[in-house]
Motif scaffolding. Sequence first.
Motif, PDB file in Angstrom:
ATOM      1  N   THR A  48       0.844  -1.187   0.000  1.00  0.00           N
ATOM      2  CA  THR A  48       0.000   0.000   0.000  1.00  0.00           C
ATOM      3  C   THR A  48       0.887   1.247   0.000  1.00  0.00           C
ATOM      4  O   THR A  48       2.076   1.178   0.294  1.00  0.00           O
ATOM      5  N   THR A  49       0.307   2.397  -0.309  1.00  0.00           N
ATOM      6  CA  THR A  49       1.042   3.663  -0.336  1.00  0.00           C
ATOM      7  C   THR A  49       1.105   4.248   1.073  1.00  0.00           C
ATOM      8  O   THR A  49       0.404   3.777   1.981  1.00  0.00           O
ATOM      9  N   PRO A  50       1.917   5.297   1.288  1.00  0.00           N
ATOM     10  CA  PRO A  50       1.964   5.928   2.618  1.00  0.00           C
ATOM     11  C   PRO A  50       0.600   6.399   3.117  1.00  0.00           C
ATOM     12  O   PRO A  50       0.329   6.361   4.325  1.00  0.00           O
ATOM     13  N   ASP A  51      -0.282   6.821   2.200  1.00  0.00           N
ATOM     14  CA  ASP A  51      -1.622   7.262   2.591  1.00  0.00           C
ATOM     15  C   ASP A  51      -2.584   6.095   2.755  1.00  0.00           C
ATOM     16  O   ASP A  51      -3.721   6.284   3.186  1.00  0.00           O
ATOM     17  N   GLY A  52      -2.142   4.895   2.389  1.00  0.00           N
ATOM     18  CA  GLY A  52      -3.010   3.735   2.457  1.00  0.00           C
ATOM     19  C   GLY A  52      -3.466   3.296   1.078  1.00  0.00           C
ATOM     20  O   GLY A  52      -3.172   3.936   0.061  1.00  0.00           O
ATOM     21  N   LEU A  53      -4.204   2.216   1.039  1.00  0.00           N
ATOM     22  CA  LEU A  53      -4.741   1.694  -0.207  1.00  0.00           C
ATOM     23  C   LEU A  53      -5.603   2.745  -0.894  1.00  0.00           C
ATOM     24  O   LEU A  53      -6.446   3.391  -0.257  1.00  0.00           O
ATOM     25  N   LEU A  72     -14.348  16.985   6.122  1.00  0.00           N
ATOM     26  CA  LEU A  72     -14.176  16.263   4.866  1.00  0.00           C
ATOM     27  C   LEU A  72     -14.343  17.193   3.680  1.00  0.00           C
ATOM     28  O   LEU A  72     -13.537  17.190   2.736  1.00  0.00           O
ATOM     29  N   GLN A  73     -15.391  17.982   3.704  1.00  0.00           N
ATOM     30  CA  GLN A  73     -15.691  18.873   2.591  1.00  0.00           C
ATOM     31  C   GLN A  73     -14.617  19.942   2.400  1.00  0.00           C
ATOM     32  O   GLN A  73     -14.359  20.368   1.271  1.00  0.00           O
ATOM     33  N   GLU A  74     -13.986  20.350   3.492  1.00  0.00           N
ATOM     34  CA  GLU A  74     -12.988  21.417   3.427  1.00  0.00           C
ATOM     35  C   GLU A  74     -11.558  20.886   3.303  1.00  0.00           C
ATOM     36  O   GLU A  74     -10.607  21.669   3.299  1.00  0.00           O
ATOM     37  N   GLY A  75     -11.390  19.569   3.217  1.00  0.00           N
ATOM     38  CA  GLY A  75     -10.052  19.001   3.044  1.00  0.00           C
ATOM     39  C   GLY A  75      -9.173  19.128   4.259  1.00  0.00           C
ATOM     40  O   GLY A  75      -7.949  19.266   4.136  1.00  0.00           O
ATOM     41  N   ARG A  76      -9.767  19.041   5.461  1.00  0.00           N
ATOM     42  CA  ARG A  76      -8.991  19.174   6.703  1.00  0.00           C
ATOM     43  C   ARG A  76      -8.772  17.833   7.389  1.00  0.00           C
ATOM     44  O   ARG A  76      -8.558  17.773   8.589  1.00  0.00           O
ATOM     45  N   LEU A  77      -8.823  16.754   6.604  1.00  0.00           N
ATOM     46  CA  LEU A  77      -8.658  15.413   7.151  1.00  0.00           C
ATOM     47  C   LEU A  77      -7.386  14.783   6.609  1.00  0.00           C
ATOM     48  O   LEU A  77      -7.160  14.759   5.399  1.00  0.00           O
ATOM     49  N   VAL A  78      -6.555  14.267   7.509  1.00  0.00           N
ATOM     50  CA  VAL A  78      -5.336  13.556   7.130  1.00  0.00           C
ATOM     51  C   VAL A  78      -5.558  12.075   7.413  1.00  0.00           C
ATOM     52  O   VAL A  78      -5.983  11.703   8.514  1.00  0.00           O
ATOM     53  N   CYS A  79      -5.279  11.233   6.428  1.00  0.00           N
ATOM     54  CA  CYS A  79      -5.552   9.807   6.560  1.00  0.00           C
ATOM     55  C   CYS A  79      -4.291   8.978   6.355  1.00  0.00           C
ATOM     56  O   CYS A  79      -3.420   9.343   5.570  1.00  0.00           O
ATOM     57  N   SER A  80      -4.238   7.875   7.058  1.00  0.00           N
ATOM     58  CA  SER A  80      -3.185   6.895   6.847  1.00  0.00           C
ATOM     59  C   SER A  80      -3.751   5.516   7.148  1.00  0.00           C
ATOM     60  O   SER A  80      -4.860   5.407   7.691  1.00  0.00           O
ATOM     61  N   GLN A  81      -3.010   4.485   6.797  1.00  0.00           N
ATOM     62  CA  GLN A  81      -3.495   3.124   7.001  1.00  0.00           C
ATOM     63  C   GLN A  81      -2.475   2.310   7.783  1.00  0.00           C
ATOM     64  O   GLN A  81      -1.535   1.765   7.220  1.00  0.00           O
ATOM     65  N   PRO A  82      -2.673   2.202   9.097  1.00  0.00           N
ATOM     66  CA  PRO A  82      -1.771   1.381   9.910  1.00  0.00           C
ATOM     67  C   PRO A  82      -2.097  -0.094   9.753  1.00  0.00           C
ATOM     68  O   PRO A  82      -3.126  -0.475   9.179  1.00  0.00           O
ATOM     69  N   ALA A 112     -10.858   7.154   1.985  1.00  0.00           N
ATOM     70  CA  ALA A 112     -12.008   8.013   1.688  1.00  0.00           C
ATOM     71  C   ALA A 112     -13.312   7.329   2.091  1.00  0.00           C
ATOM     72  O   ALA A 112     -14.224   7.980   2.648  1.00  0.00           O
ATOM     73  N   GLU A 113     -13.416   6.035   1.835  1.00  0.00           N
ATOM     74  CA  GLU A 113     -14.631   5.307   2.205  1.00  0.00           C
ATOM     75  C   GLU A 113     -14.743   5.167   3.721  1.00  0.00           C
ATOM     76  O   GLU A 113     -15.831   5.312   4.290  1.00  0.00           O
ATOM     77  N   VAL A 114     -13.630   4.892   4.380  1.00  0.00           N
ATOM     78  CA  VAL A 114     -13.639   4.784   5.835  1.00  0.00           C
ATOM     79  C   VAL A 114     -14.056   6.116   6.466  1.00  0.00           C
ATOM     80  O   VAL A 114     -14.865   6.148   7.402  1.00  0.00           O
TER      81      VAL A 114
END
Length: 387
Positions: free
Chosen positions: A59-64, A83-93, A69-71
């Motif tokens: 997977t990539t650093p941001d996750g699959l 979410l709408q304003e792009g203030r969410l940072v996501c990763s996949q541990p 986005a679905e989670v």
Amino acid sequence: PHIVLIDKAVKDTDPRKVDLLVGAYRDENGLPYVLPVVKRVEQVLAQRINEGLDNHNYTTPDGLSGYSAEVARITLGEDCQALQEGRLVCSQPSGNCSGLRVTFEVLRQILPTNYVYVSDPTWLTINSIVEKSGFQLRHYRYWDEANKCLDFVGLTQDLEAAPRGSVVIFQPAAHNPTGVDPTQEQWKIIAKTVQSRDLMTVFDSCYQGFVSGDLDQDAWPMRHFASLGMEMIINQSFSKTLGLYGERVASFLMIVNDKSIIPRLKVTIFRCLTGLTGPGAAYGAKIAREVMSSLELESEWRDSVRSMTSRIKENRRKLRDRLEQLNGSPGSWSHITRQNGMFSYTGLTPKQCAFLAVEKKVYIYPSGRANLGGLTDRDLEYVAQSF
């Protein structure tokens, strides 16, 4: 001692054995439940591999791709302003425990506080995860042993006394190990306290859907905090509600108010992730992404969550009824049906739990926690008699 107990239960060949230790949902035969929708998706994924349309790459650093986005949508809702304003940072541990370890490593680098507040009691691993991250572990009161309910007064008093800027961990639904959750009105008061003390919230979410049977309803505490514009981290796992325990289906979601810090924050998260646990597992995330990105499959999944939750509630009702019917069964067992999710804090003492394991071959934790998601109709009478 808990590992020893689990190992003992696994190796016990006594035909009376009932293992209510591990927090995993079981079917009526006592076996791990594979959701029908998961079987469907696995067939599709296997076909793609056979046709050369997919592979088993990292997977990539941001996750699959597409997974986070679905989670985020299932967790926070489509109308979430962050979410709408792009203030969410996501990763996949690689699993929820890894996600929490990464969480506290990140917070150690970006926050000046030394304190993390965890509910008393909490699940087995979280205390050591916090301490290994270099924080001082503190607890807020949660369980009222005398009344077998939430100690809401103690909880709010302890949060109000916390040093400003401290980190506080909440479980939004189906608290492990007590099965006791705040009401929505109590969550509103908790949120105000968190804001007034400038506390950093970490949601540890593993059982969304297992309280009400509704994924959206159980997400209410997280969505309420987000609606107030609060910065927070959510460690989300769908390993339980998708039945993908060994596939480590988890996500790290962080809401920030200042979008300009996101590039630097992503670097910090990536360094912590790769240095501690490595990238997340792809296979379970692919299953989750396929389910969540299809209206038909998501609807089928939601039906399965409702069905599993309904069965757990029925297990609670049957166990309570049988205990109250038995001659010589002391006190009230109403707390069993007041609690939520897979776990019941039965009220049994460590000595009584040891008796159950040695004499009756019924395994629950010394704290009295029993996984009622693993109880079957076949074993219910024997468990009630043993209690």
